[in-house]
Design a protein around this motif. Structure first.
Motif, PDB file in Angstrom:
ATOM      1  N   SER A  26       0.928  -1.051   0.076  1.00  0.00           N
ATOM      2  CA  SER A  26      -0.148  -0.002   0.181  1.00  0.00           C
ATOM      3  C   SER A  26       0.843   1.315   0.025  1.00  0.00           C
ATOM      4  CB  SER A  26      -0.983   0.111   1.204  1.00  0.00           C
ATOM      5  OG  SER A  26      -1.646   1.071   1.169  1.00  0.00           O
ATOM      6  N   VAL A  27       1.782   1.393   0.826  1.00  0.00           N
ATOM      7  CA  VAL A  27       2.981   2.396   0.982  1.00  0.00           C
ATOM      8  C   VAL A  27       3.416   2.554  -0.453  1.00  0.00           C
ATOM      9  CG1 VAL A  27       5.058   3.334   1.941  1.00  0.00           C
ATOM     10  CG2 VAL A  27       3.130   2.338   3.570  1.00  0.00           C
ATOM     11  N   LEU A  28       3.850   1.581  -1.096  1.00  0.00           N
ATOM     12  CA  LEU A  28       4.553   1.457  -2.263  1.00  0.00           C
ATOM     13  C   LEU A  28       3.656   2.252  -3.460  1.00  0.00           C
ATOM     14  CD1 LEU A  28       7.124   0.868  -4.283  1.00  0.00           C
ATOM     15  CD2 LEU A  28       5.715  -1.352  -4.535  1.00  0.00           C
ATOM     16  N   PHE A  29       2.334   1.498  -3.459  1.00  0.00           N
ATOM     17  CA  PHE A  29       1.232   2.235  -4.229  1.00  0.00           C
ATOM     18  C   PHE A  29       0.925   3.729  -4.175  1.00  0.00           C
ATOM     19  CE2 PHE A  29       0.587  -1.929  -6.073  1.00  0.00           C
ATOM     20  CZ  PHE A  29      -0.185  -1.927  -7.203  1.00  0.00           C
ATOM     21  N   LEU A  30       0.956   4.161  -2.659  1.00  0.00           N
ATOM     22  CA  LEU A  30       0.930   5.600  -2.564  1.00  0.00           C
ATOM     23  C   LEU A  30       2.042   6.403  -3.182  1.00  0.00           C
ATOM     24  CD1 LEU A  30      -0.724   7.775  -1.034  1.00  0.00           C
ATOM     25  CD2 LEU A  30       0.640   7.209   1.118  1.00  0.00           C
ATOM     26  N   LEU A  31       3.100   6.097  -3.002  1.00  0.00           N
ATOM     27  CA  LEU A  31       4.351   6.444  -3.602  1.00  0.00           C
ATOM     28  C   LEU A  31       4.092   6.788  -5.285  1.00  0.00           C
ATOM     29  CD1 LEU A  31       7.401   5.451  -1.360  1.00  0.00           C
ATOM     30  CD2 LEU A  31       5.933   7.409  -1.154  1.00  0.00           C
ATOM     31  N   LEU A  32       3.794   5.407  -5.713  1.00  0.00           N
ATOM     32  CA  LEU A  32       3.862   5.816  -7.294  1.00  0.00           C
ATOM     33  C   LEU A  32       2.419   6.531  -7.585  1.00  0.00           C
ATOM     34  CD1 LEU A  32       4.067   1.734  -7.997  1.00  0.00           C
ATOM     35  CD2 LEU A  32       5.819   3.669  -8.299  1.00  0.00           C
ATOM     36  N   TYR A  33       1.313   6.488  -6.672  1.00  0.00           N
ATOM     37  CA  TYR A  33       0.189   7.320  -6.940  1.00  0.00           C
ATOM     38  C   TYR A  33       0.382   8.835  -6.894  1.00  0.00           C
ATOM     39  CZ  TYR A  33      -4.599   8.962  -6.829  1.00  0.00           C
ATOM     40  OH  TYR A  33      -6.009   9.621  -7.320  1.00  0.00           O
ATOM     41  N   VAL A  34       1.121   9.094  -6.064  1.00  0.00           N
ATOM     42  CA  VAL A  34       1.494  10.729  -5.848  1.00  0.00           C
ATOM     43  C   VAL A  34       2.280  11.018  -6.917  1.00  0.00           C
ATOM     44  CG1 VAL A  34       2.867  12.410  -4.427  1.00  0.00           C
ATOM     45  CG2 VAL A  34       1.271  10.516  -3.319  1.00  0.00           C
ATOM     46  N   ALA A  35       3.398  10.119  -7.397  1.00  0.00           N
ATOM     47  CA  ALA A  35       4.232  10.539  -8.513  1.00  0.00           C
ATOM     48  C   ALA A  35       3.640  10.747  -9.741  1.00  0.00           C
ATOM     49  CB  ALA A  35       5.456   9.376  -8.504  1.00  0.00           C
ATOM     50  N   ILE A  36       2.384   9.795 -10.135  1.00  0.00           N
ATOM     51  CA  ILE A  36       1.552  10.126 -11.041  1.00  0.00           C
ATOM     52  C   ILE A  36       0.884  11.215 -11.166  1.00  0.00           C
ATOM     53  CG2 ILE A  36      -0.502   8.990 -12.426  1.00  0.00           C
ATOM     54  CD1 ILE A  36       0.559   6.203 -11.366  1.00  0.00           C
ATOM     55  N   LEU A  38       1.545  13.997  -9.729  1.00  0.00           N
ATOM     56  CA  LEU A  38       2.612  15.145  -9.822  1.00  0.00           C
ATOM     57  C   LEU A  38       2.882  15.269 -11.223  1.00  0.00           C
ATOM     58  CD1 LEU A  38       4.551  14.949  -6.314  1.00  0.00           C
ATOM     59  CD2 LEU A  38       2.951  16.512  -7.162  1.00  0.00           C
ATOM     60  N   GLY A  39       3.713  14.079 -11.774  1.00  0.00           N
ATOM     61  CA  GLY A  39       3.960  13.999 -12.995  1.00  0.00           C
ATOM     62  C   GLY A  39       3.022  14.575 -14.161  1.00  0.00           C
ATOM     63  N   ASN A  40       2.004  13.919 -14.324  1.00  0.00           N
ATOM     64  CA  ASN A  40       1.024  14.125 -15.261  1.00  0.00           C
ATOM     65  C   ASN A  40       0.091  15.417 -14.818  1.00  0.00           C
ATOM     66  OD1 ASN A  40       0.611  11.559 -17.153  1.00  0.00           O
ATOM     67  ND2 ASN A  40       0.731  10.878 -14.886  1.00  0.00           N
ATOM     68  N   GLY A  41       0.106  15.929 -13.747  1.00  0.00           N
ATOM     69  CA  GLY A  41      -0.594  17.130 -13.639  1.00  0.00           C
ATOM     70  C   GLY A  41       0.377  18.242 -13.953  1.00  0.00           C
ATOM     71  N   LEU A  42       1.729  18.033 -13.739  1.00  0.00           N
ATOM     72  CA  LEU A  42       2.719  19.059 -14.065  1.00  0.00           C
ATOM     73  C   LEU A  42       2.729  19.235 -15.774  1.00  0.00           C
ATOM     74  CD1 LEU A  42       4.837  20.864 -13.026  1.00  0.00           C
ATOM     75  CD2 LEU A  42       6.246  19.142 -13.323  1.00  0.00           C
ATOM     76  N   SER A  62      -1.644  16.987 -23.331  1.00  0.00           N
ATOM     77  CA  SER A  62      -2.233  17.087 -22.158  1.00  0.00           C
ATOM     78  C   SER A  62      -3.381  16.289 -21.758  1.00  0.00           C
ATOM     79  CB  SER A  62      -2.761  18.767 -22.131  1.00  0.00           C
ATOM     80  OG  SER A  62      -3.790  18.708 -23.142  1.00  0.00           O
ATOM     81  N   TYR A  63      -4.345  16.189 -22.818  1.00  0.00           N
ATOM     82  CA  TYR A  63      -5.533  15.448 -22.579  1.00  0.00           C
ATOM     83  C   TYR A  63      -5.079  13.927 -22.129  1.00  0.00           C
ATOM     84  CZ  TYR A  63      -9.153  18.650 -23.736  1.00  0.00           C
ATOM     85  OH  TYR A  63      -9.842  19.648 -23.625  1.00  0.00           O
ATOM     86  N   LEU A  64      -4.316  13.308 -22.701  1.00  0.00           N
ATOM     87  CA  LEU A  64      -3.470  11.976 -22.510  1.00  0.00           C
ATOM     88  C   LEU A  64      -3.169  12.001 -20.926  1.00  0.00           C
ATOM     89  CD1 LEU A  64      -2.773   9.157 -23.312  1.00  0.00           C
ATOM     90  CD2 LEU A  64      -0.505   9.990 -23.843  1.00  0.00           C
ATOM     91  N   SER A  65      -2.432  12.915 -20.610  1.00  0.00           N
ATOM     92  CA  SER A  65      -2.013  12.953 -19.147  1.00  0.00           C
ATOM     93  C   SER A  65      -3.207  13.285 -18.276  1.00  0.00           C
ATOM     94  CB  SER A  65      -1.073  14.021 -18.825  1.00  0.00           C
ATOM     95  OG  SER A  65       0.147  14.045 -19.505  1.00  0.00           O
ATOM     96  N   PHE A  66      -4.222  13.862 -18.662  1.00  0.00           N
ATOM     97  CA  PHE A  66      -5.339  13.993 -17.725  1.00  0.00           C
ATOM     98  C   PHE A  66      -5.968  12.757 -17.627  1.00  0.00           C
ATOM     99  CE2 PHE A  66     -10.151  14.711 -17.492  1.00  0.00           C
ATOM    100  CZ  PHE A  66     -10.106  15.243 -16.351  1.00  0.00           C
ATOM    101  N   VAL A  67      -6.313  11.960 -19.040  1.00  0.00           N
ATOM    102  CA  VAL A  67      -6.889  10.510 -18.725  1.00  0.00           C
ATOM    103  C   VAL A  67      -6.215   9.702 -17.797  1.00  0.00           C
ATOM    104  CG1 VAL A  67      -7.616   8.762 -20.177  1.00  0.00           C
ATOM    105  CG2 VAL A  67      -8.045  10.940 -21.022  1.00  0.00           C
ATOM    106  N   GLU A  68      -4.750   9.610 -17.929  1.00  0.00           N
ATOM    107  CA  GLU A  68      -3.835   8.840 -17.276  1.00  0.00           C
ATOM    108  C   GLU A  68      -4.198   8.997 -15.554  1.00  0.00           C
ATOM    109  OE1 GLU A  68      -2.219   6.565 -18.245  1.00  0.00           O
ATOM    110  OE2 GLU A  68      -0.827   7.136 -19.789  1.00  0.00           O
ATOM    111  N   ILE A  69      -4.265  10.129 -15.071  1.00  0.00           N
ATOM    112  CA  ILE A  69      -4.665  10.424 -13.873  1.00  0.00           C
ATOM    113  C   ILE A  69      -5.692  10.062 -13.463  1.00  0.00           C
ATOM    114  CG2 ILE A  69      -5.314  12.408 -12.296  1.00  0.00           C
ATOM    115  CD1 ILE A  69      -3.129  14.285 -13.656  1.00  0.00           C
TER     116      ILE A  69
END
Length: 310
Positions: A26-36, A38-42, A62-69
């Motif tokens: 769960s902690v690993l997924f949390l770190l990955l989720y936060v990275a996703i 931040l990265g796609n939001g940026l 930009s739409y692809l990054s939004f869909v990824e989030i």
């Protein structure tokens, strides 16, 4: 389905029955989720705020990054929260809702990747007509078609699942709800529904992947007439796109283009198209792009100067 189903909630087995191991995951997924996020939001903020990133390619990106989030958010938060619960359960309505949005955003991503391949085809093979062909109206229609295609695919999958009475056992060897695992809970013969589910998902994958391959075959043929510098830039862009396509299509095809059976490895494969692809998208498709990196630096400088002027 609700009128004849004996199942009101579904229990996820997740990745491990060990509580400590589950918390580590769960902690690993949390770190990955936060990275996703931040990265796609940026990427979304940089493209929207960057004055020089007006090409249709960046609009689609930009739409692809939004869909990824959105796509990752359908499954990751539930997995993260479940590690703090005694029982990893979801209501039947919540399960159906998760399936709907999983296939909505997944289908939209497939169509967006196909649209982006078409955009590269026009840019490389018809550069003099690019601004005319890929005008604002056409871009809007292509984006609308991508969202509409994802919606139709999702409605089809959800409708098919609604036709099944569910009896149990109410346990899924997975960490989120999906059509194939849910078929195992059906009371009646689900062969026909399973075939229709595979046909729905498989047809989209086959048509989109065929279109992608065709566009890149034409692009590679057209590159023979380009200058070495133009060939290098085009290959760099196409290689990034193909990397994202492979990361998404290969695991999706393994899961959704076979008969409706579930394998223990499915939940590991699912991590690639629900987490790994959204995580790597900003790196392999955006941060390698000089224009995106320059726009990102300008955005950071503006933020820094704004703070100093306060």
């Amino acid at each position: 389905m609700a009128a004849t189903s004996n199942v009101t909630e579904i229990i996820f087995l997740g990745f491990s029955q060990n509580r400590d191991a589950q918390k580590v995951i769960s902690v690993l997924f949390l770190l990955l989720y936060v990275a996703i996020l931040l990265g796609n939001g940026l990427i979304v903020v940089t493209i929207k705020a960057g004055k020089g990133l007006t090409s249709p390619m960046y609009l689609f990106l930009s739409y692809l990054s939004f869909v990824e989030i959105c796509y990752c958010s359908v499954t990751a938060p539930k997995l993260i929260l479940d590690s703090f619960m005694e029982r990893r359960v979801i209501s039947l309505k919540g399960c159906i809702t998760q399936i709907f949005f999983l296939h909505f955003f997944g289908g939209t991503e497939i169509f967006l990747l196909t649209v982006m391949a078409y955009d590269r085809y026009v840019a490389i093979c018809k550069p003099l007509h690019y601004t005319v062909v890929m005008n604002r109206r056409v871009c809007g229609l292509l984006l609308g078609a991508a969202w509409g295609g994802g919606l139709l695919h999702s409605v089809g999958q959800t409708f098919l699942i609604f036709q099944l009475p569910l009896c149990g056992p109410k346990v899924l060897d997975h960490y989120f709800c999906d059509v194939h695992p849910l078929l195992k809970l059906a009371c009646s013969d689900a062969v026909l529904v399973g075939v229709l589910i595979v046909a729905n998902g498989g047809s989209i994958s086959v048509v989109s992947f065929t279109g992608l391959l065709a566009s890149y075959v034409v692009i590679l043929r057209a590159l023979r007439t380009q200058t070495s510098e133009g060939r290098r830039k085009a290959l760099s862009t196409c290689a990034s796109h193909l990397a994202v396509v492979a990361l998404f299509f290969v695991p999706c095809s393994f899961v959704y283009m076979r008969p409706c059976i579930t394998l223990p490895v499915d939940k590991i494969i699912a991590v690639f198209y629900t987490v790994v692809t959204p995580l790597l998208n900003p790196v392999i498709y955006s941060f390698r792009n000089a224009e995106v990196k320059n726009a990102l630096r300008r955005l950071m400088r503006r933020k820094g100067s704004g703070k100093r002027n306060r």
